[in-house]
Scaffold this motif. Structure first.
Motif, mmCIF file in Angstrom:
data_model
loop_
_atom_site.group_PDB
_atom_site.id
_atom_site.type_symbol
_atom_site.label_atom_id
_atom_site.label_comp_id
_atom_site.label_asym_id
_atom_site.label_seq_id
_atom_site.Cartn_x
_atom_site.Cartn_y
_atom_site.Cartn_z
ATOM 1 N N ALA A 315 0.858 -1.194 0.000
ATOM 2 C CA ALA A 315 0.000 0.000 0.000
ATOM 3 C C ALA A 315 0.889 1.238 0.000
ATOM 4 O O ALA A 315 1.783 1.360 0.849
ATOM 5 N N THR A 316 0.664 2.126 -0.951
ATOM 6 C CA THR A 316 1.429 3.371 -1.045
ATOM 7 C C THR A 316 0.467 4.533 -1.177
ATOM 8 O O THR A 316 -0.518 4.449 -1.919
ATOM 9 N N PHE A 317 0.753 5.613 -0.446
ATOM 10 C CA PHE A 317 -0.093 6.802 -0.465
ATOM 11 C C PHE A 317 0.668 7.964 -1.092
ATOM 12 O O PHE A 317 1.791 8.274 -0.672
ATOM 13 N N ILE A 318 0.072 8.583 -2.093
ATOM 14 C CA ILE A 318 0.701 9.691 -2.816
ATOM 15 C C ILE A 318 -0.047 10.970 -2.459
ATOM 16 O O ILE A 318 -1.178 11.186 -2.898
ATOM 17 N N ASP A 319 0.584 11.778 -1.634
ATOM 18 C CA ASP A 319 -0.046 13.001 -1.133
ATOM 19 C C ASP A 319 0.340 14.161 -2.043
ATOM 20 O O ASP A 319 1.472 14.656 -1.988
ATOM 21 N N HIS A 320 -0.598 14.603 -2.865
ATOM 22 C CA HIS A 320 -0.318 15.689 -3.809
ATOM 23 C C HIS A 320 -0.226 17.031 -3.101
ATOM 24 O O HIS A 320 0.274 18.003 -3.675
ATOM 25 N N ARG A 321 -0.686 17.117 -1.862
ATOM 26 C CA ARG A 321 -0.610 18.373 -1.100
ATOM 27 C C ARG A 321 0.816 18.655 -0.655
ATOM 28 O O ARG A 321 1.265 19.799 -0.671
ATOM 29 N N THR A 322 1.530 17.603 -0.238
ATOM 30 C CA THR A 322 2.899 17.773 0.244
ATOM 31 C C THR A 322 3.933 17.309 -0.774
ATOM 32 O O THR A 322 5.124 17.559 -0.591
ATOM 33 N N GLY A 323 3.470 16.617 -1.831
ATOM 34 C CA GLY A 323 4.398 16.086 -2.821
ATOM 35 C C GLY A 323 5.171 14.892 -2.302
ATOM 36 O O GLY A 323 6.291 14.624 -2.748
ATOM 37 N N CYS A 324 4.593 14.158 -1.349
ATOM 38 C CA CYS A 324 5.277 13.008 -0.749
ATOM 39 C C CYS A 324 4.619 11.696 -1.162
ATOM 40 O O CYS A 324 3.398 11.583 -1.163
ATOM 41 N N VAL A 325 5.454 10.709 -1.470
ATOM 42 C CA VAL A 325 5.002 9.350 -1.765
ATOM 43 C C VAL A 325 5.458 8.483 -0.597
ATOM 44 O O VAL A 325 6.654 8.397 -0.322
ATOM 45 N N LEU A 326 4.514 7.852 0.094
ATOM 46 C CA LEU A 326 4.843 7.150 1.338
ATOM 47 C C LEU A 326 4.249 5.748 1.369
ATOM 48 O O LEU A 326 3.035 5.574 1.218
ATOM 49 N N ASN A 327 5.101 4.773 1.575
ATOM 50 C CA ASN A 327 4.630 3.408 1.788
ATOM 51 C C ASN A 327 3.861 3.363 3.093
ATOM 52 O O ASN A 327 4.253 3.994 4.080
ATOM 53 N N GLY A 328 2.751 2.611 3.132
ATOM 54 C CA GLY A 328 1.913 2.576 4.325
ATOM 55 C C GLY A 328 2.657 2.172 5.571
ATOM 56 O O GLY A 328 2.533 2.810 6.624
ATOM 57 N N SER A 329 3.463 1.111 5.497
ATOM 58 C CA SER A 329 4.180 0.625 6.672
ATOM 59 C C SER A 329 5.206 1.632 7.163
ATOM 60 O O SER A 329 5.593 1.613 8.336
ATOM 61 N N ARG A 330 5.641 2.537 6.287
ATOM 62 C CA ARG A 330 6.590 3.572 6.694
ATOM 63 C C ARG A 330 5.950 4.518 7.718
ATOM 64 O O ARG A 330 6.617 5.118 8.552
ATOM 65 N N MET A 331 4.621 4.670 7.643
ATOM 66 C CA MET A 331 3.909 5.572 8.540
ATOM 67 C C MET A 331 3.404 4.873 9.804
ATOM 68 O O MET A 331 2.864 5.514 10.694
ATOM 69 N N GLY A 332 3.544 3.546 9.865
ATOM 70 C CA GLY A 332 3.120 2.823 11.065
ATOM 71 C C GLY A 332 2.478 1.494 10.735
ATOM 72 O O GLY A 332 1.962 1.282 9.630
ATOM 73 N N LYS A 333 2.502 0.562 11.709
ATOM 74 C CA LYS A 333 1.946 -0.778 11.503
ATOM 75 C C LYS A 333 0.464 -0.741 11.163
ATOM 76 O O LYS A 333 -0.041 -1.596 10.441
ATOM 77 N N GLU A 334 -0.249 0.281 11.684
ATOM 78 C CA GLU A 334 -1.683 0.344 11.459
ATOM 79 C C GLU A 334 -2.042 0.667 10.011
ATOM 80 O O GLU A 334 -3.193 0.535 9.612
ATOM 81 N N LEU A 335 -1.048 1.076 9.228
ATOM 82 C CA LEU A 335 -1.285 1.354 7.806
ATOM 83 C C LEU A 335 -0.505 0.399 6.902
ATOM 84 O O LEU A 335 -0.374 0.640 5.704
ATOM 85 N N SER A 336 -0.011 -0.670 7.470
ATOM 86 C CA SER A 336 0.695 -1.675 6.671
ATOM 87 C C SER A 336 -0.300 -2.463 5.823
ATOM 88 O O SER A 336 -1.517 -2.410 6.048
ATOM 89 N N ALA A 337 0.215 -3.202 4.854
ATOM 90 C CA ALA A 337 -0.649 -3.990 3.965
ATOM 91 C C ALA A 337 -1.480 -4.999 4.757
ATOM 92 O O ALA A 337 -2.678 -5.166 4.496
ATOM 93 N N ASN A 338 -0.867 -5.676 5.729
ATOM 94 C CA ASN A 338 -1.593 -6.672 6.507
ATOM 95 C C ASN A 338 -2.733 -6.045 7.311
ATOM 96 O O ASN A 338 -3.839 -6.592 7.392
ATOM 97 N N ALA A 339 -2.455 -4.886 7.916
ATOM 98 C CA ALA A 339 -3.485 -4.218 8.705
ATOM 99 C C ALA A 339 -4.647 -3.774 7.826
ATOM 100 O O ALA A 339 -5.820 -3.910 8.199
ATOM 101 N N LEU A 340 -4.342 -3.265 6.643
ATOM 102 C CA LEU A 340 -5.403 -2.827 5.729
ATOM 103 C C LEU A 340 -6.205 -4.014 5.218
ATOM 104 O O LEU A 340 -7.429 -3.953 5.093
ATOM 105 N N GLN A 341 -5.507 -5.110 4.900
ATOM 106 C CA GLN A 341 -6.201 -6.308 4.438
ATOM 107 C C GLN A 341 -7.193 -6.795 5.481
ATOM 108 O O GLN A 341 -8.347 -7.118 5.178
ATOM 109 N N GLU A 342 -6.772 -6.815 6.734
ATOM 110 C CA GLU A 342 -7.661 -7.257 7.815
ATOM 111 C C GLU A 342 -8.828 -6.281 7.973
ATOM 112 O O GLU A 342 -9.985 -6.688 8.134
ATOM 113 N N HIS A 343 -8.527 -5.000 7.906
ATOM 114 C CA HIS A 343 -9.561 -3.980 8.106
ATOM 115 C C HIS A 343 -10.674 -4.091 7.066
ATOM 116 O O HIS A 343 -11.850 -3.929 7.388
#
Length: 416
Positions: A315-343
């Protein structure tokens, strides 16, 4: 960032123009020097005028003592008020106005927030400050600040892409030109720290990139190869060596971009804004399509990658407001691929979200759950409180269904 300087003789006009705007809640007073500031973000125009006059001698030979400066960051440069204050102070210090009385205003009446600075170019003795090459010095200082704070450079008025930035369309022809416009534009506008994040960004424009490594006559080489794709991510047409688009998007440049982006994101704490937005949207829905659509409406694109079985593995999030591309797990376990899949695969997905603010029971009360205890629990998965107890999602869904049935029976008994 664009800097504009104008000089004049109407001090009151410059102060009143900015003061009236911020007092009407269309901006705020960020900082001052030698001028009274009560910290409210508003100002007393007449008091500010008196403070300036106190500094300036009654008789001056300078015809145009007032300096009015506007500093205009690029719309994609997201800066805090503290950062804007630092930029304004440093700009004035380098320009030679650091000890002068000045006012720094932030204008918010248009989407592109910018600064206005009012000061004077005479000292306490009425002598003019050095204004030689003022505009040239301002341009040099502007470039230094752009580099220090990671800002977009000032663009030439006629500097435009050959075509608008849009997805590659192989059927439209001249794919090389389309691809070149995209890779050169996004490499300057976005921050990404890994090849995976770079690919996620490129995928928004129907493109991908691969690394090429090898050995020729005993010498190792490293390169990048770009390809156009269809809407499903399948490659179409012939690939393009990065050298066809220039060194700025080649292997070495992209590796340096990774390191520079990492430092900028860390120093300016840019990931926090994205994380807060993503978490707030995730907390409000278990519907994956709604989650993606809501984030898009807030300026964030979501790129999810799936296994053949349809499970989210990236999971990757592309924030056009800040110009940042961020992998979900980089921002925390709660936004990792596994956490999103479960959610997004819980038994109660599609139902209104369960409030996440209810406190969890103390450890000694966790034995032998009753229906009442489940009623007060924060949703089973405890996504936003990683240290909480694990709960069987299917069992909780069953209990929720039973509770709804009880409510229906009560209504029938009351003749409702």
């Amino acid at each position: 960032m664009v800097a504009k300087i104008s000089v004049g003789n109407s001090l009151y006009g410059a102060i009143a123009y900015n003061g009236e705007k911020i007092n009407e809640a269309r901006g705020r007073l960020l900082t001052t020097n030698r001028i009274y500031n009560d910290g409210s973000g508003t100002m007393d125009i007449h008091r500010a005028m008196e403070d300036f006059i106190t500094f300036m001698p009654p008789q001056m030979k300078v015809e145009k003592p007032v300096v009015h400066i506007s500093l205009n960051p690029h719309p994609e440069d997201v800066l805090t008020d503290t950062e804007l204050q630092d930029i304004a102070r440093e700009y004035l210090e380098k320009l030679g106005f650091g000890n002068q009385p000045y006012l720094v205003f932030k204008h918010e009446d248009i989407d592109r927030h910018h600064l206005h600075i009012v000061t004077v170019n005479v000292d306490e003795n009425g002598k003019r400050l050095n204004r030689d090459f003022l505009y040239r010095r301002s341009d040099r200082i502007r470039r230094e600040l752009e580099q220090k704070y990671g800002l977009h450079p000032a663009e030439r008025k006629n500097c435009r892409l050959d075509t608008p930035l849009r997805k590659v369309d192989a059927s439209a022809g001249d794919v090389k030109k389309q691809a070149g416009n995209i890779v050169k534009a996004i490499s300057g506008q976005y921050r990404f720290q890994t090849m995976g994040e770079y690919r996620a960004l490129l995928s928004l424009y129907n493109m991908t990139v691969e690394e090429a490594h090898g050995n020729v006559r005993g010498r190792e080489y490293h390169g990048l190869v770009y390809s156009a794709t269809d809407d499903k991510g399948n490659k179409v047409g012939n690939p393009f060596k990065s050298s066809l688009f220039g060194k700025s998007v080649g292997y070495e440049a992209v590796q340096k971009k990774f390191a520079r982006s990492k430092q900028e994101i860390k120093d300016r704490k840019l990931a926090g804004m994205t994380k807060r937005t993503v978490l707030s949207v995730l907390e409000g829905t278990y519907d994956k399509e709604k989650f993606v659509a809501t984030l898009k409406g807030k300026g964030i694109d979501t790129v999810l990658r799936y296994t053949e079985e349809g499970r989210i593995y990236g999971a990757t999030f592309i924030d056009h407001r800040t110009g940042c591309v961020l992998n979900g797990s980089r921002m925390g376990k709660e936004l990792s691929a596994n956490a999103l899949q479960e959610h997004f695969t819980l038994p109660y997905a599609g139902q209104p979200p369960i409030p996440l603010s209810v406190p969890v029971e103390e450890p000694e009360n966790r034995q032998g759950y009753s229906g009442g205890e489940y009623e007060s629990h924060s949703g089973g998965m405890n996504l936003f409180a990683p240290e909480g107890p694990a709960v069987d999602a299917e069992e909780e869904a069953f209990i929720r269904a039973m509770q709804r049935k009880k409510k229906k029976k009560k209504r029938k008994g009351l003749g409702m």
